[in-house]
Design a protein around this motif. Structure first.
Motif, PDB file in Angstrom:
ATOM      1  N   UNK A   1     -24.840 -24.814  17.036  1.00 56.85           N
ATOM      2  CA  UNK A   1     -24.002 -23.826  17.724  1.00 56.85           C
ATOM      3  C   UNK A   1     -22.520 -24.138  17.583  1.00 56.85           C
ATOM      4  N   UNK A   2     -22.173 -25.328  17.119  1.00 54.72           N
ATOM      5  CA  UNK A   2     -20.781 -25.711  16.887  1.00 54.72           C
ATOM      6  C   UNK A   2     -20.440 -25.416  15.430  1.00 54.72           C
ATOM      7  N   UNK A   3     -19.353 -24.687  15.203  1.00 57.19           N
ATOM      8  CA  UNK A   3     -19.003 -24.292  13.831  1.00 57.19           C
ATOM      9  C   UNK A   3     -18.236 -25.431  13.159  1.00 57.19           C
ATOM     10  N   UNK A   4     -18.961 -26.482  12.855  1.00 56.21           N
ATOM     11  CA  UNK A   4     -18.400 -27.703  12.293  1.00 56.21           C
ATOM     12  C   UNK A   4     -18.157 -27.555  10.799  1.00 56.21           C
ATOM     13  N   UNK A   5     -17.163 -28.292  10.289  1.00 51.88           N
ATOM     14  CA  UNK A   5     -16.925 -28.318   8.847  1.00 51.88           C
ATOM     15  C   UNK A   5     -17.943 -29.200   8.128  1.00 51.88           C
ATOM     16  N   UNK A   6     -18.829 -29.859   8.857  1.00 55.74           N
ATOM     17  CA  UNK A   6     -19.882 -30.682   8.256  1.00 55.74           C
ATOM     18  C   UNK A   6     -20.997 -29.766   7.765  1.00 55.74           C
ATOM     19  N   UNK A   7     -20.891 -29.308   6.529  1.00 51.16           N
ATOM     20  CA  UNK A   7     -21.755 -28.260   6.009  1.00 51.16           C
ATOM     21  C   UNK A   7     -22.625 -28.709   4.836  1.00 51.16           C
ATOM     22  N   UNK A   8     -22.863 -30.011   4.700  1.00 45.47           N
ATOM     23  CA  UNK A   8     -23.607 -30.486   3.539  1.00 45.47           C
ATOM     24  C   UNK A   8     -25.022 -29.903   3.485  1.00 45.47           C
ATOM     25  N   UNK A   9     -25.700 -29.818   4.624  1.00 47.42           N
ATOM     26  CA  UNK A   9     -27.054 -29.254   4.618  1.00 47.42           C
ATOM     27  C   UNK A   9     -27.035 -27.805   4.161  1.00 47.42           C
ATOM     28  N   UNK A  10     -26.015 -27.049   4.592  1.00 48.69           N
ATOM     29  CA  UNK A  10     -25.896 -25.659   4.159  1.00 48.69           C
ATOM     30  C   UNK A  10     -25.539 -25.568   2.677  1.00 48.69           C
ATOM     31  N   UNK A  11     -24.691 -26.482   2.201  1.00 46.72           N
ATOM     32  CA  UNK A  11     -24.354 -26.514   0.779  1.00 46.72           C
ATOM     33  C   UNK A  11     -25.619 -26.718  -0.057  1.00 46.72           C
ATOM     34  N   UNK A  12     -26.447 -27.673   0.336  1.00 43.77           N
ATOM     35  CA  UNK A  12     -27.677 -27.944  -0.409  1.00 43.77           C
ATOM     36  C   UNK A  12     -28.639 -26.763  -0.339  1.00 43.77           C
ATOM     37  N   UNK A  13     -28.717 -26.135   0.825  1.00 43.20           N
ATOM     38  CA  UNK A  13     -29.597 -24.978   0.986  1.00 43.20           C
ATOM     39  C   UNK A  13     -29.142 -23.817   0.100  1.00 43.20           C
ATOM     40  N   UNK A  14     -27.847 -23.540   0.125  1.00 37.46           N
ATOM     41  CA  UNK A  14     -27.336 -22.420  -0.650  1.00 37.46           C
ATOM     42  C   UNK A  14     -27.336 -22.726  -2.151  1.00 37.46           C
ATOM     43  N   UNK A  15     -27.207 -23.990  -2.525  1.00 38.64           N
ATOM     44  CA  UNK A  15     -27.325 -24.351  -3.937  1.00 38.64           C
ATOM     45  C   UNK A  15     -28.755 -24.126  -4.425  1.00 38.64           C
ATOM     46  N   UNK A  16     -29.734 -24.497  -3.597  1.00 40.96           N
ATOM     47  CA  UNK A  16     -31.134 -24.246  -3.961  1.00 40.96           C
ATOM     48  C   UNK A  16     -31.381 -22.754  -4.114  1.00 40.96           C
ATOM     49  N   UNK A  17     -30.793 -21.960  -3.228  1.00 39.82           N
ATOM     50  CA  UNK A  17     -30.929 -20.508  -3.333  1.00 39.82           C
ATOM     51  C   UNK A  17     -30.270 -20.004  -4.615  1.00 39.82           C
ATOM     52  N   UNK A  18     -29.077 -20.497  -4.895  1.00 41.35           N
ATOM     53  CA  UNK A  18     -28.351 -20.082  -6.102  1.00 41.35           C
ATOM     54  C   UNK A  18     -29.154 -20.396  -7.365  1.00 41.35           C
ATOM     55  N   UNK A  19     -29.724 -21.586  -7.420  1.00 36.08           N
ATOM     56  CA  UNK A  19     -30.509 -21.981  -8.591  1.00 36.08           C
ATOM     57  C   UNK A  19     -31.759 -21.123  -8.752  1.00 36.08           C
ATOM     58  N   UNK A  20     -32.238 -20.546  -7.646  1.00 31.02           N
ATOM     59  CA  UNK A  20     -33.403 -19.664  -7.691  1.00 31.02           C
ATOM     60  C   UNK A  20     -33.013 -18.198  -7.905  1.00 31.02           C
TER      61      UNK A  20
END
Length: 284
Positions: free
Chosen positions: A145-164
């Motif tokens: 719920x905190x909009x933190x700049x710590x976004x590594x998990x989202x980066x990995x998730x969206x990279x997996x989506x991009x590769x697919x």
């Protein structure tokens, strides 16, 4: 890099903006960010975004270095200086520069950084054709719920989506969808009910989500705020996602499986129309 950015009291060319390598945002991801949409040179639902910014910095005991009215002035100045018609204004505030240590530094001045990005939100092809999403495990921390700049998990998730070949990742936990990598997740059941997960520490309280739920209620569209399972998502008649930078995008496939007819559905299409009308009517 001809854009103008704002950094710690100055408007500077984006390519010349510099932050110390000892900034805690760089060393610890100790910071908060926010994104407001711009349409026709005006800010969309900006009060909601600034309220979320204020809440997020409060949750990590980080003081904003300027007042909210001053922040709006900076946003508008950046829009004007960059000649931005449609796009977004990005805001980031970190705990500032200090020698590396885990505890909060005493006397550090927060770093405030803003810049703009042009984006064709209204005429986006994805809004017309719909987008594909990929399911990935939700590996994030316990305070989503905190909009933190710590976004590594989202980066990995969206990279997996991009590769697919997908536009977004839907993160899942215990067989249920939490949210998108940078969006709120919705499905529409066979009887036309719009379902989205209720706000909690498991998801970011989306500003576009909040406005859209109000618009749906005013339009007599049935709503349920509850968790929905992956199986429900596969069986849904429609699915869509919301964010400040996309407004509403229909989702036409999930993990390669068509949602409903495999085309943008009437509920998502109608909600996008309602949100665009809201955005134009309330832009400042």
């Amino acid at each position: 890099m001809n854009r103008i950015a704002y950094l710690n009291g100055d408007f500077v060319p984006l390519g010349e903006a510099r932050v110390s390598v000892l900034d805690r945002g760089f060393l610890f991801a100790d910071g908060i960010y926010e994104v407001s949409a711009v349409l026709d040179g005006k800010l969309i639902d900006n009060d909601s975004h600034l309220a979320r910014l204020e809440r997020s910095v409060g949750e990590i005991s980080l003081a904003l270095p300027v007042s909210l009215p001053r922040l709006v002035e900076i946003q508008r100045e950046l829009i004007a200086r960059n000649g931005l018609a449609d796009g977004v204004v990005y805001i980031q505030v970190t705990r500032g520069v200090a020698d590396r240590d885990f505890h909060f530094p005493e006397g550090a001045t927060p770093t405030l950084f803003l810049f703009t990005q042009a984006k064709n939100i209204i005429e986006s092809p994805a809004a017309k054709t719909g987008v594909a999403v990929k399911l990935v495990p939700d590996l994030r921390w316990g305070r989503c719920d905190i909009k933190s700049v710590a976004l590594l998990a989202q980066v990995l998730a969206k990279q997996a989506a991009h590769e697919a070949g997908c536009a977004e990742a839907w993160m899942t936990r215990d067989g249920f969808v939490t949210e998108g990598g940078s969006s709120t997740a919705f499905i529409v059941t066979a009887d036309g009910t719009v379902v989205t997960r209720p706000n909690s520490t498991a998801i970011l309280p989306g500003c576009t989500r909040k406005a859209l739920l109000a618009l749906a209620a005013e339009g007599s569209i049935r709503l349920e705020e509850r968790a929905f399972s992956v199986d429900e998502a596969f069986a849904a008649s429609e699915a869509f996602m919301t964010s400040a930078s996309s407004f509403v995008y229909p989702i036409v496939t999930i993990d390669g499986r068509p949602v409903g007819t495999g085309q943008p559905g009437p509920v998502a299409t109608r909600l996008r129309e309602l949100y665009i009308a809201f955005a134009r009517a309330t832009a400042v």
